[in-house]
Design a protein around this motif. Structure first.
Motif, short mmCIF file in Angstrom:
data_model
loop_
_atom_site.label_atom_id
_atom_site.label_comp_id
_atom_site.label_asym_id
_atom_site.label_seq_id
_atom_site.Cartn_x
_atom_site.Cartn_y
_atom_site.Cartn_z
N SER A 190 0.72 -1.36 -0.01
CA SER A 190 -0.08 0.04 0.12
C SER A 190 0.88 1.05 0.04
O SER A 190 1.81 1.24 -0.86
CB SER A 190 -0.88 0.07 1.20
OG SER A 190 -2.03 0.88 0.87
N ALA A 233 1.31 -7.11 -2.69
CA ALA A 233 0.03 -6.79 -3.07
C ALA A 233 -0.77 -8.03 -2.87
O ALA A 233 -0.39 -9.17 -2.75
CB ALA A 233 0.06 -6.36 -4.74
N SER A 244 -0.67 -2.47 -5.38
CA SER A 244 -0.43 -2.57 -3.88
C SER A 244 -1.42 -1.76 -2.97
O SER A 244 -2.30 -2.38 -2.30
CB SER A 244 0.98 -2.14 -3.21
OG SER A 244 0.93 -2.46 -1.92
N PRO A 245 -1.80 -0.43 -3.52
CA PRO A 245 -2.68 0.29 -2.83
C PRO A 245 -4.20 -0.16 -3.38
O PRO A 245 -5.42 -0.03 -2.72
CB PRO A 245 -2.71 1.63 -2.90
CG PRO A 245 -1.37 1.80 -3.53
CD PRO A 245 -0.76 0.24 -4.19
N ASN A 246 -4.31 -0.62 -4.45
CA ASN A 246 -5.45 -1.09 -5.11
C ASN A 246 -5.43 -2.43 -5.28
O ASN A 246 -5.16 -2.91 -6.66
CB ASN A 246 -5.85 -0.37 -6.49
CG ASN A 246 -6.08 1.20 -6.15
OD1 ASN A 246 -6.96 1.31 -5.24
ND2 ASN A 246 -5.52 2.09 -6.89
#
Length: 148
Positions: A15, A108, A142-144
């Motif tokens: 993230s 991720a 990673s954030p999505n």
């Protein structure tokens, strides 16, 4: 750490931590990392309802196209600072490793397969080619987490 000439050999993140890890692996100084991290987070800010709508039509809650473009530019600029030439193509994990000697690991989640994914110099050194395989896209992943 930087003042004592002690720095990282490898970094990992998921993230927002993946963005910070990438900036470290790209060889930015601590004060540059702080400034760039603040700028990176501003690239993904969204309103609650816009994020929920995006889940139906895009790859995640947060908008990430601007983040991907920004990350790609930062990584290419850092490669130029380290090697003297700016890559014509997107930066790979191998490019970062060769330029800074810092191993980058991005974690991720693959919600479809119910597992985690690790992207790195060792696992995916030449992760480039199609648009979806760029290092900046692995960071964006990673954030999505991917959707079904």
């Amino acid at each position: 750490m930087a003042e004592s000439q002690c720095w990282f050999e490898a970094v990992a993140g998921a993230s927002a931590g993946a963005i910070t890890a990438a900036l470290i692996a790209a060889g930015l100084a601590p004060d540059e990392i702080q400034a760039k991290t603040d700028l990176a987070l501003s690239q993904v800010r969204t309103r609650r309802w816009a994020g929920l709508r995006r889940l139906q039509t895009a790859t995640g809650y947060y908008p990430s196209d601007n983040l991907r473009s920004w990350l790609d530019d930062v990584l290419r600029t850092q490669i130029k600072r380290k090697t003297g030439h700016r890559p014509n193509t997107s930066v790979t994990f191998e490019d970062l490793q060769k330029a800074s000697l810092i191993e980058l690991n991005i974690v991720a989640a693959d919600l479809s397969m119910r597992c985690h994914l690790v992207f790195s110099y060792l696992e995916t050194p030449k992760c480039v080619g199609s648009q979806k395989d760029r290092t900046a896209d692995r960071l964006r992943c990673s954030p999505n987490p991917p959707r079904n």
